[in-house]
Design an enzyme around this catalytic site. Structure first.
Site, PDB file in Angstrom:
ATOM      1  N   GLU A 115       0.811  -1.210   0.000  1.00 10.08           N
ATOM      2  CA  GLU A 115       0.000   0.000   0.000  1.00 10.08           C
ATOM      3  C   GLU A 115       0.843   1.258   0.000  1.00 10.08           C
ATOM      4  O   GLU A 115       1.908   1.305   0.584  1.00 10.08           O
ATOM      5  CB  GLU A 115      -0.852   0.035   1.264  1.00 10.08           C
ATOM      6  CG  GLU A 115      -1.757  -1.146   1.386  1.00 10.08           C
ATOM      7  CD  GLU A 115      -2.485  -1.132   2.710  1.00 10.08           C
ATOM      8  OE1 GLU A 115      -2.744  -2.210   3.234  1.00 10.08           O
ATOM      9  OE2 GLU A 115      -2.774  -0.027   3.207  1.00 10.08           O
ATOM     10  N   CYS A 147       3.007   8.367   1.606  1.00  9.28           N
ATOM     11  CA  CYS A 147       3.392   7.315   2.557  1.00  9.28           C
ATOM     12  C   CYS A 147       3.610   6.017   1.790  1.00  9.28           C
ATOM     13  O   CYS A 147       2.752   5.617   1.010  1.00  9.28           O
ATOM     14  CB  CYS A 147       2.284   7.147   3.599  1.00  9.28           C
ATOM     15  SG  CYS A 147       2.538   5.778   4.738  1.00  9.28           S
ATOM     16  N   CYS A 154       4.581  -7.659   7.919  1.00  9.67           N
ATOM     17  CA  CYS A 154       5.566  -7.236   8.907  1.00  9.67           C
ATOM     18  C   CYS A 154       5.727  -8.344   9.944  1.00  9.67           C
ATOM     19  O   CYS A 154       4.765  -9.012  10.295  1.00  9.67           O
ATOM     20  CB  CYS A 154       5.113  -5.947   9.587  1.00  9.67           C
ATOM     21  SG  CYS A 154       6.328  -5.289  10.750  1.00  9.67           S
ATOM     22  N   CYS A 158       3.022  -6.035  16.309  1.00  8.90           N
ATOM     23  CA  CYS A 158       2.379  -5.111  17.243  1.00  8.90           C
ATOM     24  C   CYS A 158       0.896  -5.459  17.333  1.00  8.90           C
ATOM     25  O   CYS A 158       0.259  -5.736  16.315  1.00  8.90           O
ATOM     26  CB  CYS A 158       2.581  -3.670  16.777  1.00  8.90           C
ATOM     27  SG  CYS A 158       4.320  -3.234  16.626  1.00  8.90           S
ATOM     28  N   CYS A 161      -1.894  -3.473  15.221  1.00 10.50           N
ATOM     29  CA  CYS A 161      -1.600  -3.147  13.813  1.00 10.50           C
ATOM     30  C   CYS A 161      -2.084  -4.240  12.879  1.00 10.50           C
ATOM     31  O   CYS A 161      -1.800  -5.421  13.078  1.00 10.50           O
ATOM     32  CB  CYS A 161      -0.105  -2.938  13.642  1.00 10.50           C
ATOM     33  SG  CYS A 161       0.408  -2.723  11.930  1.00 10.50           S
ATOM     34  N   SER A 235       9.932   5.780   9.992  1.00 14.47           N
ATOM     35  CA  SER A 235       9.407   5.409  11.302  1.00 14.47           C
ATOM     36  C   SER A 235       9.835   3.983  11.630  1.00 14.47           C
ATOM     37  O   SER A 235       9.706   3.082  10.806  1.00 14.47           O
ATOM     38  CB  SER A 235       7.877   5.507  11.280  1.00 14.47           C
ATOM     39  OG  SER A 235       7.333   4.996  12.479  1.00 14.47           O
ATOM     40  N   CYS A 381      -2.616   1.716   8.672  1.00 13.76           N
ATOM     41  CA  CYS A 381      -1.562   0.829   8.225  1.00 13.76           C
ATOM     42  C   CYS A 381      -2.038  -0.603   7.971  1.00 13.76           C
ATOM     43  O   CYS A 381      -2.513  -1.272   8.875  1.00 13.76           O
ATOM     44  CB  CYS A 381      -0.526   0.862   9.346  1.00 13.76           C
ATOM     45  SG  CYS A 381       0.866  -0.186   9.172  1.00 13.76           S
TER      46      CYS A 381
HETATM   47  N1  SAH Z   1       6.872  -0.345  11.218  1.00 17.63           N
HETATM   48  C1  SAH Z   1       7.125   1.021  11.418  1.00 17.63           C
HETATM   49  C2  SAH Z   1       6.517   1.904  10.364  1.00 17.63           C
HETATM   50  C3  SAH Z   1       5.157   1.526   9.843  1.00 17.63           C
HETATM   51  S1  SAH Z   1       3.821   1.669  11.011  1.00 17.63           S
HETATM   52  C4  SAH Z   1       6.656   1.457  12.791  1.00 17.63           C
HETATM   53  O1  SAH Z   1       5.974   0.689  13.456  1.00 17.63           O
HETATM   54  O2  SAH Z   1       7.031   2.537  13.211  1.00 17.63           O
HETATM   55  C5  SAH Z   1       3.610   3.446  11.036  1.00 17.63           C
HETATM   56  C6  SAH Z   1       2.880   3.958  12.241  1.00 17.63           C
HETATM   57  O3  SAH Z   1       1.513   3.535  12.218  1.00 17.63           O
HETATM   58  C7  SAH Z   1       3.469   3.465  13.563  1.00 17.63           C
HETATM   59  O4  SAH Z   1       3.720   4.557  14.424  1.00 17.63           O
HETATM   60  C8  SAH Z   1       2.376   2.579  14.124  1.00 17.63           C
HETATM   61  O5  SAH Z   1       2.401   2.613  15.526  1.00 17.63           O
HETATM   62  C9  SAH Z   1       1.121   3.211  13.535  1.00 17.63           C
HETATM   63  N2  SAH Z   1      -0.048   2.332  13.475  1.00 17.63           N
HETATM   64  C10 SAH Z   1      -0.090   1.019  13.195  1.00 17.63           C
HETATM   65  N3  SAH Z   1      -1.364   0.560  13.210  1.00 17.63           N
HETATM   66  C11 SAH Z   1      -2.150   1.619  13.505  1.00 17.63           C
HETATM   67  C12 SAH Z   1      -3.561   1.796  13.684  1.00 17.63           C
HETATM   68  N4  SAH Z   1      -4.412   0.795  13.553  1.00 17.63           N
HETATM   69  N5  SAH Z   1      -4.008   3.039  13.998  1.00 17.63           N
HETATM   70  C13 SAH Z   1      -3.159   4.072  14.125  1.00 17.63           C
HETATM   71  N6  SAH Z   1      -1.823   3.966  13.959  1.00 17.63           N
HETATM   72  C14 SAH Z   1      -1.318   2.753  13.661  1.00 17.63           C
HETATM   73 FE1  SF4 Z   2       5.111  -3.695  11.884  1.00 15.08          FE
HETATM   74 FE2  SF4 Z   2       4.972  -1.058  12.388  1.00 15.08          FE
HETATM   75 FE3  SF4 Z   2       2.729  -2.585  12.260  1.00 15.08          FE
HETATM   76 FE4  SF4 Z   2       4.401  -2.842  14.309  1.00 15.08          FE
HETATM   77  S1  SF4 Z   2       3.211  -0.997  13.798  1.00 15.08           S
HETATM   78  S2  SF4 Z   2       3.474  -4.537  13.151  1.00 15.08           S
HETATM   79  S3  SF4 Z   2       6.386  -2.560  13.324  1.00 15.08           S
HETATM   80  S4  SF4 Z   2       4.136  -2.146  10.607  1.00 15.08           S
END
Ligand code: SAH
Ligand code: SF4
Length: 390
Positions: A115, A147, A154, A158, A161, A235, A381
């Site tokens: 994406e 973006c 990944c 997390c 996510c 990030s 994301c």
């Molecule tokens: N993997 C890297 C970059 C991609 S995620 C990282 O984790 O930093 C980019 C941002 O989106 C991160 O700060 C993550 O915490 C945030 N993110 C992920 N899922 C999300 C969601 N459902 N709502 C809001 N932010 C989210």
């Molecule tokens: Fe990966 Fe970033 Fe999503 Fe965490 S928030 S699972 S590091 S993409």
């Protein structure tokens, strides 16, 4: 041409992307010059190919008008093609955000799409209108943010996510990462060097677990496409060896850094971001201190607010102590969690977001609320791929 394998990379993404046809997109001008010289052509033809791909944004060898047609045919006959990723599907939000499913056709069936997002920041007057923003249209935006993804899926897992749910399918190559950017620039008719366009590596994936390809993409975008690394932000979830390598990158090609903090302390962070058990907050902050910052440059701490879990006022005070204790020029970006299917979390209430913000500000921390963009098109994301492809 190939960079040495690095322990930070799970596997060599180039191997994954090599099909029968070889993509030119992703090779820098120097490599292209060498390649052309090796086939008995003038080396400067390589620079012309680079210009066609990275400045004129052509997506076919046949469109490289600076090259004699016999040479174009020869290159194609050698099995080369431009191979730039293409926008396969577009989703437009009422707020102007466009979300793209990008197709990497070279990659075969496994891990084919990722994406990218275009977020224009206009005056808001066009909200809700069906505006086609092409090169010939009057611009509805004065600045914008692109973006892009660094991996398909990944491995970091997390808990909040959606990308995490995919697991890691594969790394993207430098050409695939930079190619998302060029595909969006071309689609929006961006005038590089004139329009204010920011680039964030915040799409799918953990850039610092695909370090070589990510940085090779940055070099391409800076040196060949002409985007400034000062307008790029990467990030990371806190991959310490990646942060340390990043600290030694030359300033002229180093993007700015954002750390996904997302929790006020190690106990909660280890719950929502299991990577914290490997690299806890203090170690991440220590690593960040190795980065030689530019004048006025700040480190961004991203903080996703999970309703009832990380959005309480006392936690805001904890975050303030943590950020101040880091002793870094820093700011905090607050992001209300975007819900997604199969994730058992709650959105924070607008009041909780406002109170959290207020608590940080009154503790003297520069904090900003990032407006959720494109909620109606699943803009968080990983959401698009999951909702469109099931
Ligand atoms: N993997 C890297 C970059 C991609 S995620 C990282 O984790 O930093 C980019 C941002 O989106 C991160 O700060 C993550 O915490 C945030 N993110 C992920 N899922 C999300 C969601 N459902 N709502 C809001 N932010 C989210
Ligand atoms: Fe990966 Fe970033 Fe999503 Fe965490 S928030 S699972 S590091 S993409």
């Amino acid at each position: 041409m190939r960079e040495p394998l690095d322990p930070l990379n799970h596997f060599d993404a180039q191997d994954e992307a090599d099909g029968l046809e070889k993509p030119l997109f992703g090779l820098d001008a120097e490599t292209l010059c060498r390649l052309l010289a090796e086939t008995g052509e003038f080396a400067y033809r390589g620079r012309q190919i680079a210009e066609a791909m990275y400045c004129q944004w052509v997506s076919e060898i046949s469109e490289m008008s600076a090259l004699p047609s016999a040479l174009r045919a020869k290159i194609a006959a050698h099995g080369w093609r431009v191979g730039r990723p293409a926008v396969a599907r577009t989703f437009k939000s009422f707020d102007g955000t466009e979300r793209y499913l990008i197709d990497f056709e070279s990659a075969g069936a496994r891990g084919k799409t990722a994406e990218a997002v275009w977020m224009p920041e206009g005056d808001g007057g066009d909200a809700g209108d069906e505006v086609e923003s092409g090169p010939d249209e009057a611009r509805a935006w004065s600045r914008a943010t692109i973006c892009v993804s660094s991996q398909i899926g990944c491995a970091v897992n997390c808990q909040f996510c959606l990308t995490a749910k995919l697991g890691l399918l594969r790394n993207l190559t430098a050409g695939e990462i930079a190619g998302q950017v060029v595909a969006v620039l071309a689609r929006q008719g961006v005038r590089v060097g004139r329009d204010r366009v920011n680039l964030v590596f915040m799409g799918m994936g953990e850039p610092f677990l695909n370090y070589d390809h990510f940085m090779a993409a940055v070099r391409l975008l800076a040196r060949e496409v002409g985007l400034s690394p000062r307008r790029m932000t990467v990030s990371t979830s806190g991959v310490v060896p990646g942060i340390l390598r990043f600290a030694s990158e030359p300033l002229e090609i180093r993007p700015r850094l954002a750390i996904s903090l997302n929790a006020p302390n190690d106990a909660i962070r280890s719950e929502v971001m299991p990577i914290n058990r490997k690299w806890p907050i203090a170690e991440v902050i220590e690593a960040v201190k190795h980065i030689p910052l530019r004048p006025r440059e700040r480190i961004t701490f991203e903080y996703v607010l999970l309703g009832g879990v990380t959005d309480r006022p006392e936690q805001a005070r904890e975050v303030a102590r943590l950020v101040r204790g880091a002793g870094l020029p820093a700011k905090v970006n607050l992001i209300a969690w975007n819900p997604g299917p199969g994730i058992a979390h709650e959105m924070p209430t607008p009041e909780a977001v406002a109170m959290f913000h207020e608590a940080l500000m009154s503790a003297g921390i520069a904090a900003f609320i990032r407006q959720p963009r494109g909620r109606d098109i699943f803009a968080a994301c990983g959401q698009l791929k999951r909702t469109v492809e099931g």
